[in-house]
Structures are given as C-alpha cells and as structure tokens.
Motif scaffolding. Structure first.
Motif, PDB file in Angstrom:
ATOM      1  N   UNK B  13      15.500  63.253  62.699  1.00  0.00           N
ATOM      2  CA  UNK B  13      16.416  62.159  62.245  1.00  0.00           C
ATOM      3  C   UNK B  13      15.975  61.305  61.371  1.00  0.00           C
ATOM      4  N   UNK B  16      19.447  61.763  60.481  1.00  0.00           N
ATOM      5  CA  UNK B  16      20.459  60.551  60.537  1.00  0.00           C
ATOM      6  C   UNK B  16      20.161  59.440  59.591  1.00  0.00           C
ATOM      7  N   UNK B  17      18.730  59.100  59.619  1.00  0.00           N
ATOM      8  CA  UNK B  17      18.440  57.838  58.475  1.00  0.00           C
ATOM      9  C   UNK B  17      19.150  58.364  57.182  1.00  0.00           C
ATOM     10  N   UNK B  20      22.396  56.736  56.802  1.00  0.00           N
ATOM     11  CA  UNK B  20      22.709  55.696  56.925  1.00  0.00           C
ATOM     12  C   UNK B  20      22.836  55.380  55.441  1.00  0.00           C
ATOM     13  N   UNK B  22      21.468  52.509  54.409  1.00  0.00           N
ATOM     14  CA  UNK B  22      20.821  51.617  53.842  1.00  0.00           C
ATOM     15  C   UNK B  22      19.142  52.582  53.735  1.00  0.00           C
ATOM     16  N   UNK B  23      18.846  52.922  55.311  1.00  0.00           N
ATOM     17  CA  UNK B  23      18.095  53.391  54.946  1.00  0.00           C
ATOM     18  C   UNK B  23      18.052  54.949  53.668  1.00  0.00           C
ATOM     19  N   UNK B  76      11.396  58.859  64.735  1.00  0.00           N
ATOM     20  CA  UNK B  76      11.912  57.977  64.625  1.00  0.00           C
ATOM     21  C   UNK B  76      11.113  57.190  63.908  1.00  0.00           C
ATOM     22  N   UNK B  77      10.094  56.861  64.583  1.00  0.00           N
ATOM     23  CA  UNK B  77       9.050  56.424  63.946  1.00  0.00           C
ATOM     24  C   UNK B  77       8.305  56.879  63.176  1.00  0.00           C
ATOM     25  N   UNK B  79       9.600  58.079  60.386  1.00  0.00           N
ATOM     26  CA  UNK B  79      10.880  57.612  59.600  1.00  0.00           C
ATOM     27  C   UNK B  79      10.586  55.438  58.908  1.00  0.00           C
ATOM     28  N   UNK B  80      11.272  55.718  60.432  1.00  0.00           N
ATOM     29  CA  UNK B  80      10.911  54.153  60.278  1.00  0.00           C
ATOM     30  C   UNK B  80       9.460  54.001  58.593  1.00  0.00           C
ATOM     31  N   UNK B  81       8.062  54.418  58.908  1.00  0.00           N
ATOM     32  CA  UNK B  81       7.451  53.546  58.656  1.00  0.00           C
ATOM     33  C   UNK B  81       7.818  54.499  56.739  1.00  0.00           C
ATOM     34  N   UNK B  84      10.169  51.888  55.160  1.00  0.00           N
ATOM     35  CA  UNK B  84       9.326  51.068  54.921  1.00  0.00           C
ATOM     36  C   UNK B  84       8.004  50.902  53.952  1.00  0.00           C
TER      37      UNK B  84
END
Lengths: 533, 90
Positions: B13, B16-17, B20, B22-23, B76-77, B79-81, B84
């Motif tokens: 993940x 994948x981030x 991108x 932005x990430x 995925x969570x 990575x998102x956290x 953030x």
C-alpha cells in the motif's frame, strides 16, 4: 443529450439515491452495525459479564471434562432424553451441561442447564445476564418487538444499505485519486473524507456484510422463489430443507436399558480425525437406552458456520456416520453466511472483523454528520430551520447515545443486584433508558455543549469501567493479568482504549472548527447537495 | 504470521501511495518521476500478491483470502492515517 450531460445527470441521480437510501434508515443501520460488531466478541463479552465463570487455566484432559459433565447429568437427570456437554474451547472456559427433560418440571421447564468449573469439578453459579449474545441478537432481531417483524425491518434497512453502498461507488468519481486521502480539521471536507475513507478502504467488508445479511433470510425475504419451485405445502418445504441441510437420522428408543460406552474411546477417534480443530461438545441422545447415539462436534475449521460431526453408537462406541455432505448451493449460501459471522476467525482476524464493523458504524455516523454540515453551511447566516436543528440533535442521540447505552449495559451488569428478578432483561432496559436519556439531553442543551458533555460522559464510563469492575468483583486487571485471563483483561483494556479515544474526541470538540471551505470539494460533495435539495 | 502478512500488505500500500503525486509528497516529501511511479505500482502489486500468497499458504484458501483482504484494508488505513498525520505536521 451529450455524453457528459447524461453522465452528469446519472451521477446526480445516484447521489440523490445515495443520500436518501443511507439517511432514511440510518438510525437502524447504525444500531445494526454497533450491536452486530459486539457480536464478534459475544463469547468474550459473556465471559466478562459472568465474573463467577472460571478463568482459563486448567490442566484437565478433554475426556475427564466430558466425564465430569456426564456424571453431573447422570446424577441430576438420569431420565432425560438428551445429555449435552459443551467443552471449554479457545473462546469459553466452563463446561456447559444441558439436558432435555422427558417431562416438564413443576415450573414448566423442559430443560436444565448448568456450568461446571473444570479445575474443581464444582458447579459455577453464574449471574443472569444478557451477555454478548443479547447485543449480537439485537442486530437482527432488534428488541421490544416480535422476531418475525424485526427481521423484515432489518431486511429493508439492509437493502437500503446495499443500495447506498452501490450508488456510493458510482458517485465517488475520484475513488482511486482520493484512496488514501484524509484531511483533518478542514470542516465539511474532513467529514466527507472520513465518510469516504471509512467506506472505501473497508469496501470488501461492507459489500460482504450487507449482501450476506440479506442471504440469512432468503426464504423470508423472497418466499415466492420457494413457493414457486417447491409448492406451499409444509412437506415440500421440509423436503427442500432436508435436501439443503442433510442431517443425521434421529435415534429411536428401544426401551431396553444399556450401559453407555466410556467417552474416552469416541473422543480419541474424533481427535485423530480433526487434527486442526478442538472438540467442542459431546451429545448423547436417549442416554441409558440401548438405542442411544453419541455425537461429537468440533470447532470450526475453514470457512464454515459449524464444525464437523461424528456420530457413534453410544453403547458399542462404533462410528455410525460422519458429517453429511451438503449440495453445492447450500455450501455457497453457508459459506456466505460463515463470512458474515466470522466464526472461523482466529483472534487476529476477529479483531480485524471488529474494527471493520466499527468502520461501518463510522461510515453511517460520518454520513449523518456530513448531511447536516452541508445544510448548515448552505444557510449562510440564516436562522437554522427546525428540521435541521432536530436532525442535528438526533444525530448526537444516535452517534454518541448508542455507545452510552451499551456502556450503561456493561455498568448495569456490575451494579444490578446479582439475585435481582429479571436481571438480564433489566440490563437491556438500562441500555435503552440511557439511550433515551441521551436523546433528551441532546434536545435540552445547546448542541455543541451537549456533544462535549455526552462524549465526556462516554469517556468517563469507558475509563472507569475497569475500576467499577475492581470494586464489585475480583476479576479485575490486577488479577486477570497475573492469572493470564486475557479475555477479561482484554475487555477492560479495550474499554480503557475507547475511553482514551473519547478523550481525544472531546479535545477535538473543544477546539473551534473552521466555518468556511476555501476550495471546492470533490465531485461527490459538489453534486450531492444539489441533487438532494 | 498475522503480523508478517500485514507488514507485506502495508509495504504494498505504501508503494501504491508512492505512485500518487499527492500522497508521495505528503509521506515521503518528494514527488515521484514517471519511471519510479510505474515501478511503485509494480512493486505494490507484487507485495500485495505476496501478502495474498502468505495468507492462503498459512490459513488455507478460504480463510487465507479473507485474512488477506483484512490485511489489505487495514494496510490502506494505516497509509491514510500516516499521510493525514504528516499533513497535520506541515
């Protein structure tokens, strides 16, 4: 109409459907997600809510525990039609004994049930409680209403949920671009991100849990299929169930007394057949009769709802039958249902199921908050309409009120007198009373203040629950951690973790939030208010 | 094994981030060039495949697949956290 025009109109229609399909039964969906999520730890919650039940450490063999159970049943109910002994497994610590009586007792009971401590062989007098099963049952059978009505209400809600998820996928134009995006402290945009991320990242779970929820009551929700193919007669339905779920033949009494075989032999045969599973129960039909049968069941191994079974002649100890094979269609439906229940899950996977369930609740909650936020931001200084004020307060009652109710349920388990009449039912009354009070409080106080107060109360209840447990019982963290009773210790520690998360939420609520949004939102946000206005 | 499968999925993940713009800027502080983006996507796919293989080989096909999906979702969570949290520091 141009291609863009068509796509735009289609997406806008889907946004409307997404908004209303999700919103109309959101209270119910949130209730189903929260109570159903607790169901993944129903046995563990039962264990915590019965502090009298033994802790897990013992060195008694499976055969000795089974014999202990049968000795008790033979002593107490020698004439019963069935003797059942449930053995301790990874998720339960006591020996559960159960007997179907030949004749009802003077009080009208048709069975007896008791728990035995495997270490001491003594009966355990556990308190009456709804336990984790009451929470689990509520997510499909609700409460205070007939089961037959409740499953249809839950079915409609589940259908709306499936619709909301599918339309949500269509609406979310930047599903891959925004895959990892969570922008905090950005007002309405944060709620949108939270809503997207809780649903998109757990999308396989959301689709599975919703679809499989509908499969549970296939014949109730879609009776026409069964009637058209099998007819309306009861015999035809029995034939169909017999085909889908083939079982063992029921033993017939001979009337001749016989001595039952030593349970050790059949248990050894069963253990050699199931190297990856534990023995879950030993069940004797017609004990003491020469026609008696013994069934031994295992814990779940693989994607299945129940474990394997072996049937023995209870007099000779000879193997009579193994778990009958199901037809492919029944295997498919049972696998789908097994995915929903997650009985096969080890503790690691069980936790992931639990957190996914909480994400489902978060998805509904953020959707509710987003809806209200959008309408409030579109007011641009005008007075808040009554319906919006009502919904904002209702949102608080739903989102924080239900967890407050569940915590009250746990507190009631420790506070209500052990000998109280109707104790288990009163625990549930406490849950709903607390929930109702949360709505009343939300209506009576200034909204932001009400949020802070309810979140603070929830934090306090979560953090103080282990202390209440220590005051009222001796299965507190000081003992459970030392004894290695990780189930009870885990419950207390999880409660404290939730309490700390609530403290963080409370802190977030005390910081002023941005009122305006500088940049345009994603396509979903741009289309939804227009469509749903 | 539960942790190992999750860590491999997490690596996938993160790849994948990283593909991108932005990430990648948020998590790693740099924007990937085109060649690296493609490599990150391939790496992410391989790592997620490896995680799926780990799940299936340890827990069997059915339970392994369910476990893999759970690993992937929570990776995925995570990575998102992380993204953030990095955003909140800037």
């Amino acid at each position: 109409m141009s291609a863009n025009g068509f796509h735009g109109a289609f997406r806008q229609s889907m946004a409307w459907l997404h908004t209303w399909a999700g919103l109309v039964l959101s209270v119910l969906l949130y209730f189903i997600f929260v109570t159903g999520t607790f169901g993944y730890f129903n046995a563990e919650i039962d264990h915590w809510m019965q502090p009298e039940a033994p802790s897990p450490k013992h060195s008694v063999s499976t055969a000795a525990m089974a014999q202990m159970g049968f000795d008790y049943l033979q002593r107490e109910q020698p004439d019963a039609r069935r003797h059942f002994v449930g053995l301790p497994t990874e998720r339960g610590n006591a020996i559960r004994v159960f007997a179907n009586l030949s004749e009802p007792t003077p009080a009208g009971d048709t069975f007896i049930e008791a728990y035995i401590d495997p270490s001491s062989g003594q009966l355990v007098d556990v308190r009456a409680t709804g336990g984790g099963d009451a929470l689990y049952r509520m997510h499909y059978a609700l409460h205070y209403m007939p089961y037959e009505v409740a499953i249809y209400i839950v079915g409609v809600a589940t259908l709306f949920m499936l619709l909301a998820i599918l339309t949500g996928i269509v609406v979310h134009k930047k599903i891959f671009t925004d895959f990892f995006t969570l922008r905090l402290r950005k007002g309405q945009r944060s709620w949108l991100d939270g809503h997207n991320i809780s649903s998109v990242l757990a999308l396989p779970f959301m689709l599975m849990i919703t679809y499989s929820g509908l499969v549970f009551y296939t014949f109730e929700y879609s009776p026409g299929t069964m009637f058209l193919t099998m007819g309306v007669e009861q015999e035809a339905r029995d034939e169909m169930y017999g085909y889908l779920y083939p079982g063992f033949e029921q033993p017939k009494p001979t009337g001749e007394p016989a001595v039952m075989v030593d349970v050790q032999g059949p248990l050894s045969v069963a253990a050699s057949q199931w190297p990856n599973a534990e023995i879950r129960f030993v069940d004797i039909f017609l004990p003491g009769d020469s026609g008696a049968m013994m069934r031994i069941g295992s814990t779940v191994d693989g994607i299945a709802r129940g474990g394997s079974l072996l049937q023995f002649n209870a007099v000779s100890g000879q193997v009579m039958a193994q778990t009958p094979d199901m037809p492919a269609d029944a295997v498919f439906s049972q696998s789908v249902l097994a995915l929903h229940e997650g009985r096969f899950a080890n503790y690691g996977l069980r936790w992931l199921y639990f957190i996914s369930g909480l994400l489902g609740a978060a998805m509904v909650a953020t959707g509710l908050l987003l809806w209200a936020k959008k309408r409030r931001s579109s007011l641009r200084g005008q007075a808040v309409p009554r319906h919006l004020a009502f919904i904002e307060r209702t949102n608080l009652g739903i989102i924080v009120g239900l967890p407050l109710g569940v915590m009250t349920y746990f507190w009631a388990n420790r506070i209500l007198p052990v000998a109280m009449e109707g104790r288990a039912e009163w625990e549930l009354h406490c849950l709903f009373l607390a929930w109702a009070l949360s709505f009343a409080h939300a209506g009576a106080r200034e909204l932001r203040r009400a949020w802070r107060e309810q979140v603070a109360l929830l934090a306090a209840m979560c953090l103080l629950l282990p202390i209440l447990n220590a005051i009222t019982t001796d299965v507190h963290l000081g003992n459970t951690l030392v004894q290695g009773d990780w189930v009870r210790a885990g419950f207390d520690l999880t409660s404290m973790t939730f309490g700390l998360l609530c403290c963080l939420t409370w802190r977030y609520l005390t910081v002023p939030q941005p009122r305006t949004i500088k940049a345009p939102l994603t396509s979903q946000a741009a289309t939804a208010p227009k469509a749903s206005a | 094994m539960m942790m190992a499968g999750f860590v491999v999925a997490l690596g996938g993940m993160f790849c994948f981030a990283a593909s991108q713009k932005k990430q990648a800027l948020l998590i790693f502080g740099t924007s990937p060039v085109h060649g690296w983006r493609r490599l990150a996507i391939i790496g992410g796919t391989v790592l997620l495949g490896l995680s799926a293989w780990l799940g299936v080989s340890v827990y069997g096909f059915g339970v392994g697949l369910v476990t893999f999906f759970a690993w992937a979702c929570f990776a995925a969570w995570t990575v998102a956290l992380t993204a953030s949290w990095q955003r909140s520091k800037k």
